[in-house]
Scaffold this active site. Structure first.
Site, mmCIF file in Angstrom:
data_model
loop_
_atom_site.group_PDB
_atom_site.id
_atom_site.type_symbol
_atom_site.label_atom_id
_atom_site.label_comp_id
_atom_site.label_asym_id
_atom_site.label_seq_id
_atom_site.Cartn_x
_atom_site.Cartn_y
_atom_site.Cartn_z
ATOM 1 N N ASP A 237 0.814 -1.209 0.000
ATOM 2 C CA ASP A 237 0.000 0.000 0.000
ATOM 3 C C ASP A 237 0.849 1.262 0.000
ATOM 4 O O ASP A 237 2.071 1.200 -0.163
ATOM 5 C CB ASP A 237 -0.973 -0.007 1.175
ATOM 6 C CG ASP A 237 -2.363 0.429 0.755
ATOM 7 O OD1 ASP A 237 -2.549 1.640 0.562
ATOM 8 O OD2 ASP A 237 -3.254 -0.427 0.598
ATOM 9 N N HIS B 21 -4.212 5.175 3.584
ATOM 10 C CA HIS B 21 -4.927 4.157 2.805
ATOM 11 C C HIS B 21 -4.622 2.738 3.277
ATOM 12 O O HIS B 21 -5.515 1.907 3.447
ATOM 13 C CB HIS B 21 -4.574 4.308 1.322
ATOM 14 C CG HIS B 21 -5.344 3.416 0.406
ATOM 15 N ND1 HIS B 21 -4.924 2.155 0.068
ATOM 16 C CD2 HIS B 21 -6.517 3.617 -0.263
ATOM 17 C CE1 HIS B 21 -5.795 1.609 -0.769
ATOM 18 N NE2 HIS B 21 -6.771 2.469 -0.981
ATOM 19 N N SER C 167 -10.830 -0.920 -3.163
ATOM 20 C CA SER C 167 -9.720 -1.016 -2.210
ATOM 21 C C SER C 167 -10.159 -1.703 -0.925
ATOM 22 O O SER C 167 -9.329 -2.319 -0.242
ATOM 23 C CB SER C 167 -9.194 0.379 -1.854
ATOM 24 O OG SER C 167 -8.395 0.905 -2.871
#
Length: 524
Positions: free
Chosen positions: A169, A205, A383
């Site tokens: 990520d 994220h 995601s």
């Protein structure tokens, strides 16, 4: 959807003056000068990695050997900066000027030199992420877990114990770790962008993605496989979008392989870049053109399950899945809403060679994740649907450790609610653990192949069911190219399929209606 990647850092030389410097991937001819041998894998692979291969009958081969140190040192002597090496591609990523690159080109062990505008199939035969909605209401993972049958899976004792999951990520920025992740075992952390071990940087994220698998706070957040082991890698340079990130993904996968990772979750994807000459096109969604799809193919040959987001382009001009979701050997995941309708942003298929994608779906619109402030919020994106499936896969693999990675993909697809009519929006649908308990066995379950380690040109397929019609067998090479197809003439025949002479891994995909079985074979 923005891409996120990882790499195995080898060494770097001082940066002198690179007014015209650019990145190049140096492709080497051989590994004859390697200091390692396939007979002593413990020198370069972890015990977990070796055992993964043994369990799935995957032989150690030359692609497992590290790049020759001698070759690396010779390249270094030209004055270039060396960033990383790839054992799978037998390559060295360097940064240098034209004069230095020309010196490298003249080295007798150098085969080719690829630029960032090159594509994988030039040399190897073979994102626009949605932002948080900003909801501050207290929410829980109850709905998304129930949709996948996770409560029953946990009740049966399968919470990911003994399974190693890597998350590639952009960063893991967070305010509070212990309230949700104080219980988990982290095997490895690395920031491949900064070349250090600080992962609390750049972006939240990765922290949000991780929360859907690994968090545990009984009243709010329960991840799908919260007792698994984790490796966390920062791989994406959030300030740039270049082909370098695809190579970083490759290097990350190699590191994960060596460390004994079982499942890679990649909530990432590519198709456009800052430099438009690096862009991909939809007719290249064939599982073999992009560097990242080639890397995913290699990861599969090592026995790892790659779970990747389908992409968030469904309501944009591109519409289609993004790379590496086009690989035939990854589990690509789309997104649905709580009413089971497809989320408008969820990327669709088919691939350029007309394969169904995505493979499955999970809740991706108004999914519950942890924000950078460590609060549960509702957010959108494939995601967040992909890591839910990665956690489901961990529990299933814990329950059925005898499965290969490809058999696990087939099992998950067979548990989907759209398995009888798979399409290019939902794939095989929403898989549920509950379906495993009540499912009818696949009619192809008992089919086997002999031999799986092929010395000649032929293999035989046995135990073809008598009550199944319209059976076909597709043969794919490591690059995802269909190199042969066989139509069964009768249900009880022993079929012989010709295998090319080239020494590599091949995949046999046997299809009967909506049932599929993929078997890996090795050409000696």
């Amino acid at each position: 959807m923005k891409v996120f990647i990882t790499i195995f850092f080898i060494l770097s030389t001082p940066l002198l003056s690179f007014a015209q410097s650019e990145y190049k991937l140096i492709l080497l001819k051989d590994k004859t000068s390697s200091n390692y041998s396939i007979d002593t894998p413990s020198e370069y692979l972890s015990e977990k990695s070796i055992q993964r291969r043994k369990k799935q009958n995957i032989p150690i081969n030359e692609t497992d050997l590290p790049v020759s140190n001698y070759y690396v040192e010779e390249i270094k002597e030209t004055g270039v900066e060396i960033d990383y090496t790839s054992k799978w591609l037998n390559a060295v990523l360097v940064k240098g000027n034209d004069e230095q690159i020309e010196l490298i080109r003249n080295l007798d062990f150098v085969g080719n030199i690829a630029s960032l505008t090159s594509k994988a199939n030039d040399y190897f035969q073979s994102p626009n992420e949605l932002e948080f909605n900003g909801s501050n209401s207290v929410t829980t993972t109850e709905l998304q877990n129930k949709l996948l049958g996770i409560p029953q899976m946990h009740q049966d004792g399968f919470k990911g114990e003994g399974i190693n999951i890597a998350v590639f990520d952009a960063g893991f920025i967070h305010r509070d770790w212990n309230s949700y992740f104080g219980h988990i075992n982290i095997n490895d952390e690395y920031n491949f962008v900064g070349k250090n071990t600080d992962i609390n940087l750049y972006h939240h994220h990765g922290y949000s993605v991780l929360s859907t698998i690994a968090s545990y706070n009984k009243n709010e957040m329960i991840g799908t496989a919260y007792n698994a082991n984790f490796s966390l890698y920062i791989t994406e340079d959030v300030s740039n979008e270049t082909r370098l990130e695809e190579l970083y993904w490759l290097f990350a996968a190699e590191r994960a392989d060596s460390a004994g990772v079982d499942i890679i979750n990649s909530s990432l994807g590519y198709f456009t870049f800052d430099n438009s000459s690096e862009d991909y096109f939809q007719d290249e969604l064939n599982g073999k053109t992009s560097w990242i799809s080639l890397a995913a193919n290699f990861a599969s040959t090592k026995g790892m399950l790659v779970v990747t987001s389908a992409g968030n382009e469904g309501n944009k001009n591109w519409e289609k899945i993004i790379f590496p979701a086009d690989s035939p050997f990854v589990l690509s995941v789309g997104a649905i809403k709580s009413d089971m309708d497809l989320a408008a942003f969820s990327s669709i298929g088919p691939t350029a060679d007309n394969r169904i994608k995505p493979d499955v779906v999970a809740l991706g619109q108004l999914a519950t994740v942890l924000s950078s402030s460590s609060n549960p919020v509702l957010s959108n994106g494939t995601s967040y649907s992909a890591p839910q499936i990665a956690g489901l896969a961990a529990g299933l693999w814990q329950r059925q450790p005898e499965l290969t990675n490809l058999e696990l993909i087939e099992l998950i697809k067979s548990l989907g609610n759209n398995k009888h009519t798979p399409n290019n929006s939902y794939g095989w649908g929403l898989p549920t653990y509950d379906s495993l308990i009540t499912s009818i066995e696949s009619p192809l379950k008992n089919i086997n192949v002999y031999p799986t380690l092929v010395e000649g040109k032929q293999i035989s397929i046995h135990n073809i069911p008598q009550n199944v019609n319209d059976l076909t067998c597709n043969i794919y090479n490591i690059e995802g190219k269909n190199i042969g197809i066989h139509h069964f003439k009768s249900p009880n025949e022993i079929v012989t399929v010709n295998i090319p002479n080239k020494r590599q891994v091949y995949f046999l995909q046997i299809i009967a209606g909506n049932a599929q079985k993929t078997i890996r074979i090795f050409k000696k």
